[in-house]
Design a protein around this motif. Structure first.
Motif, PDB file in Angstrom:
ATOM      1  N   MET A   1      35.672  19.790  69.650  1.00 44.66           N
ATOM      2  CA  MET A   1      35.004  20.344  68.477  1.00 44.66           C
ATOM      3  C   MET A   1      34.997  21.873  68.548  1.00 44.66           C
ATOM      4  N   GLN A   4      31.430  26.494  65.858  1.00 42.50           N
ATOM      5  CA  GLN A   4      31.291  27.208  64.592  1.00 42.50           C
ATOM      6  C   GLN A   4      30.499  28.495  64.766  1.00 42.50           C
ATOM      7  N   ASP A 189      40.813  19.640  58.385  1.00 45.13           N
ATOM      8  CA  ASP A 189      39.770  20.666  58.442  1.00 45.13           C
ATOM      9  C   ASP A 189      39.546  21.142  59.878  1.00 45.13           C
ATOM     10  N   GLU A 190      39.586  20.213  60.819  1.00 42.55           N
ATOM     11  CA  GLU A 190      39.395  20.577  62.224  1.00 42.55           C
ATOM     12  C   GLU A 190      40.546  21.468  62.709  1.00 42.55           C
ATOM     13  N   GLU A 191      41.760  21.145  62.313  1.00 42.83           N
ATOM     14  CA  GLU A 191      42.912  21.962  62.707  1.00 42.83           C
ATOM     15  C   GLU A 191      42.831  23.365  62.109  1.00 42.83           C
ATOM     16  N   GLU A 194      40.371  25.319  64.157  1.00 49.49           N
ATOM     17  CA  GLU A 194      40.967  25.683  65.443  1.00 49.49           C
ATOM     18  C   GLU A 194      41.849  26.921  65.301  1.00 49.49           C
TER      19      GLU A 194
END
Length: 218
Positions: A1, A4, A189-191, A194
């Motif tokens: 994760m 943020q 969205d996670e990529e 990152e």
């Protein structure tokens, strides 16, 4: 994760314009198509292919270096290697195995057999495009394990194009075709998060000191 809180903190060290640029570029980034460059001798050709990947929105590229060692020239790539994830492989076998595990179709680019012409090529699944050496082309291993073959139509006396030119033509054509279809080509969205963190860190000159202060203050 992705952390943020860390991303929000670091984005305070870059301009609003740069942050917006990252967001806009990431909307066009894709891992649906990737390239694998096999044992290309001329360093500037490998670097130019990476540059084309960056220009046309490919987030990943693979470089097989079993014969000639490292083949990237930062002067030719013009910084593209900062924005494209380049994975190096010691053997062709390891590269193909990894790409198959990740769900890619292996496509050999070659003008010398009954290949599919570029305009007829269907981009309907994750695709890894293999490009070979300037004189010899792709290895027998790639040719034997490829799921399909692709070539650029040519009507002159010369039977081949420089690898960097071929890659640019093919990537431009296939990325346009990919985006015109209902395909899951965008990063998750996670990529995206990152890459925002990665690119933000690369944009800050004193990043080590800033990270040290951040973690010291937690």
């Amino acid at each position: 994760m992705i952390d943020q809180q860390l991303l929000d903190y670091l984005e305070g060290f870059i301009s609003a314009e740069r942050k917006e640029r990252f967001l806009n570029v990431l909307e066009e980034r894709s891992k649906f198509i990737t390239v694998a460059i096999e044992d290309v001798y001329q360093m500037h050709n490998t670097s130019a292919v990476i540059r084309s990947c960056e220009v046309f929105g490919l987030q990943q590229a693979h470089v097989i270096e079993s014969r000639f060692g490292k083949r990237l020239d930062k002067n030719i790539a013009m910084g593209a290697q900062q924005w494209v994830d380049v994975q190096r492989h010691e053997t062709t076998e390891s590269c193909i195995s990894l790409l198959r595990e990740q769900g890619y179709r292996i496509v050999a680019t070659t003008p010398h057999n009954d290949s599919c012409y570029l305009e007829d090529f269907k981009i309907n699944e994750k695709t890894a495009l293999f490009f070979g050496t300037e004189k010899e082309g792709l290895s027998e291993e790639v040719m034997g394990k490829a799921d399909s073959f692709l070539k650029i139509p040519m009507v002159g006396f010369t039977e081949s194009l420089n690898i960097s030119v071929s890659a640019a033509i093919i990537l431009q054509h296939l990325t346009v075709k990919m985006k015109s279809q209902q395909l899951p080509w965008r990063l998750s969205d996670e990529e995206k998060l990152e890459k925002r963190l990665d690119w933000t860190q690369k944009s800050i000159k004193s990043i080590d000191d800033i990270l040290e202060r951040y973690y010291r203050g937690i």
